[in-house]
Write an enzyme that holds these catalytic residues in place. Structure first.
Site, PDB file in Angstrom:
ATOM      1  N   ARG A  61     -15.294   7.494  51.673  1.00 13.82           N
ATOM      2  CA  ARG A  61     -14.243   7.939  50.739  1.00 13.82           C
ATOM      3  C   ARG A  61     -13.589   9.234  51.233  1.00 13.82           C
ATOM      4  O   ARG A  61     -12.372   9.408  51.127  1.00 13.82           O
ATOM      5  CB  ARG A  61     -14.850   8.150  49.353  1.00 13.82           C
ATOM      6  N   HIS A  65      -9.680   9.809  51.840  1.00  8.23           N
ATOM      7  CA  HIS A  65      -8.906  10.846  51.149  1.00  8.23           C
ATOM      8  C   HIS A  65      -8.296  11.843  52.125  1.00  8.23           C
ATOM      9  O   HIS A  65      -7.298  12.497  51.796  1.00  8.23           O
ATOM     10  CB  HIS A  65      -9.795  11.559  50.127  1.00  8.23           C
ATOM     11  N   VAL A  69      -3.528  11.989  52.976  1.00 10.35           N
ATOM     12  CA  VAL A  69      -2.772  13.231  52.754  1.00 10.35           C
ATOM     13  C   VAL A  69      -2.505  13.878  54.110  1.00 10.35           C
ATOM     14  O   VAL A  69      -3.435  14.308  54.792  1.00 10.35           O
ATOM     15  CB  VAL A  69      -3.543  14.203  51.841  1.00 10.35           C
ATOM     16  N   GLY A  71      -1.991  12.575  56.843  1.00 10.08           N
ATOM     17  CA  GLY A  71      -2.599  11.860  57.955  1.00 10.08           C
ATOM     18  C   GLY A  71      -4.025  12.321  58.181  1.00 10.08           C
ATOM     19  O   GLY A  71      -4.546  13.206  57.499  1.00 10.08           O
ATOM     20  N   ASP A  73      -6.240  14.408  59.520  1.00 11.54           N
ATOM     21  CA  ASP A  73      -6.181  15.717  60.178  1.00 11.54           C
ATOM     22  C   ASP A  73      -7.220  16.701  59.668  1.00 11.54           C
ATOM     23  O   ASP A  73      -7.140  17.905  59.943  1.00 11.54           O
ATOM     24  CB  ASP A  73      -4.787  16.325  60.007  1.00 11.54           C
ATOM     25  N   PRO A 162      -5.028   7.548  45.338  1.00 13.22           N
ATOM     26  CA  PRO A 162      -5.104   6.585  44.230  1.00 13.22           C
ATOM     27  C   PRO A 162      -5.858   7.154  43.031  1.00 13.22           C
ATOM     28  O   PRO A 162      -6.760   7.983  43.174  1.00 13.22           O
ATOM     29  CB  PRO A 162      -5.874   5.406  44.847  1.00 13.22           C
ATOM     30  N   HIS A 192     -16.038  -0.107  47.696  1.00 15.52           N
ATOM     31  CA  HIS A 192     -16.683   0.120  46.404  1.00 15.52           C
ATOM     32  C   HIS A 192     -17.852  -0.826  46.169  1.00 15.52           C
ATOM     33  O   HIS A 192     -18.412  -0.869  45.078  1.00 15.52           O
ATOM     34  CB  HIS A 192     -15.663  -0.012  45.267  1.00 15.52           C
ATOM     35  N   THR A 242     -26.096  -4.966  44.064  1.00 17.44           N
ATOM     36  CA  THR A 242     -26.596  -4.425  45.340  1.00 17.44           C
ATOM     37  C   THR A 242     -25.877  -3.102  45.631  1.00 17.44           C
ATOM     38  O   THR A 242     -25.044  -3.016  46.537  1.00 17.44           O
ATOM     39  CB  THR A 242     -26.358  -5.421  46.500  1.00 17.44           C
ATOM     40  N   ASP A 247     -21.970  -5.131  51.271  1.00 16.01           N
ATOM     41  CA  ASP A 247     -21.815  -6.578  51.316  1.00 16.01           C
ATOM     42  C   ASP A 247     -20.529  -6.960  50.587  1.00 16.01           C
ATOM     43  O   ASP A 247     -19.695  -6.094  50.317  1.00 16.01           O
ATOM     44  CB  ASP A 247     -23.038  -7.279  50.700  1.00 16.01           C
TER      45      ASP A 247
END
Length: 319
Positions: A61, A65, A69, A71, A73, A162, A192, A242, A247
């Site tokens: 994540r 993230h 924003v 790219g 970097d 998002p 997720h 799980t 998976d």
């Protein structure tokens, strides 16, 4: 006319090739300058995930993230002590973005090997791949050569990251703006299948949602009271079945109306992405392949290369 190329043109072409080469990403970028970098990062990430399985989701994540924003970097790693525009203060990151200490630890180990060579942006990209592998997810060849930004962009983070309340149209438009199509979006959302979410992000869905399994909602209500003042930070796994294995169960959950977040369930709600969710629910290998491809594609977002940006010695600070 002669078929020989004039010497002046040879020189021009040579310098053009050097310029292009210095500004492109490559899987072998550190082979000569820091050959043990990737092994060192992998060991560090494996140890972190071994200590806490949830960390795998947090690192994937965090890379996402970062790339969304400015790219890829490492701007998300800059803290509020370094810049008032720290992206950590966006609502999408505040009190939820994690793994900064893990990236710092990996960076410190790499700095001991080869000071000032490997960027924080590259370490974050490699960490996301190694985190996926550590919990049984796919691997991919990470292209390297990114440099680190000297700025962060809080406004862009608030605008482009998002939200758990996003509609399908908002999701599609947001990903398209970043050069990612609907299949990329659904595949990346499949991350997720691991990780957890805070009660405040799914309370409205489990008490007021319509496209949700009743038994699933009641189960989640046990740890998320219908009181805006209580339990906001209580955690629930995004995949109840799980939660610590990468998976395709996430997609099976969506078909059963058991997506925890509204922004998950909208992927299977009678819209244009239903067929992709169905495909991934039936074919784990296809999901894994598409997830890996989407991660590579996302990693190509506006990287700083060549003489642009810097190599930070500490990822949260400017040199």
């Amino acid at each position: 006319m002669t078929s020989a190329t004039p010497p002046m043109l040879v020189s021009i072409l040579f310098f053009i090739s050097l310029f292009i080469g210095s500004n492109s990403l490559s899987t072998t970028f550190y082979d000569n300058t820091c050959p043990n970098a990737l092994t060192t990062i992998r060991t560090s990430i494996r140890q972190a995930v071994s200590r806490e399985r949830r960390m795998a989701a947090s690192l994937i994540r965090l890379h996402f993230h970062d790339c969304f924003v400015q790219g890829c970097d490492a701007s998300v790693l800059l803290d509020e002590n370094t810049t008032p525009a720290s992206e950590r203060n966006a609502i999408q990151n505040q009190n939820t973005a994690r793994g900064f200490n893990v990236i710092d630890a990996a960076k410190a180990q790499v700095e001991q090997l080869c000071p000032g060579i490997v960027s924080c942006a590259d370490i974050l990209a490699v960490a996301a791949r190694d985190a996926s592998v550590a919990v049984g997810g796919p691997t991919w060849n990470v292209k390297l050569g990114r440099r680190d930004s000297t700025t962060a962009n809080l406004d862009e983070a608030k605008r482009d990251l998002p939200l758990f309340t996003s509609t399908l149209r908002e999701h599609i438009e947001n990903f398209n703006k970043k050069g990612l199509n609907e299949r990329d979006m659904v595949a990346l959302s499949g991350s997720h299948t691991i990780g957890q979410a805070q009660c405040v992000t799914f309370r409205d869905r489990i008490y007021n949602g319509t496209n949700i399994d009743d038994n699933f909602a009641r189960t989640r209500q046990r740890r998320c009271p219908n009181n805006q003042q209580d339990g906001n930070g209580n955690l629930a796994p995004l995949d109840l079945v799980t939660p610590n294995s990468f998976d395709n169960n996430y997609f099976k959950n969506l078909i059963q109306r058991k997506g925890l977040l509204q922004s998950d369930q909208i992927l299977f709600s009678g819209g244009s992405t239903d067929n992709i969710v169905t495909e991934y629910s039936r074919d784990r290998a296809k999901f894994s392949d598409d997830f890996a491809s989407a991660m590579v594609k996302m990693g190509d977002m506006k990287p700083l290369t060549g003489q642009n940006g810097i190599i930070r010695r500490v990822c949260s600070n400017l040199n």
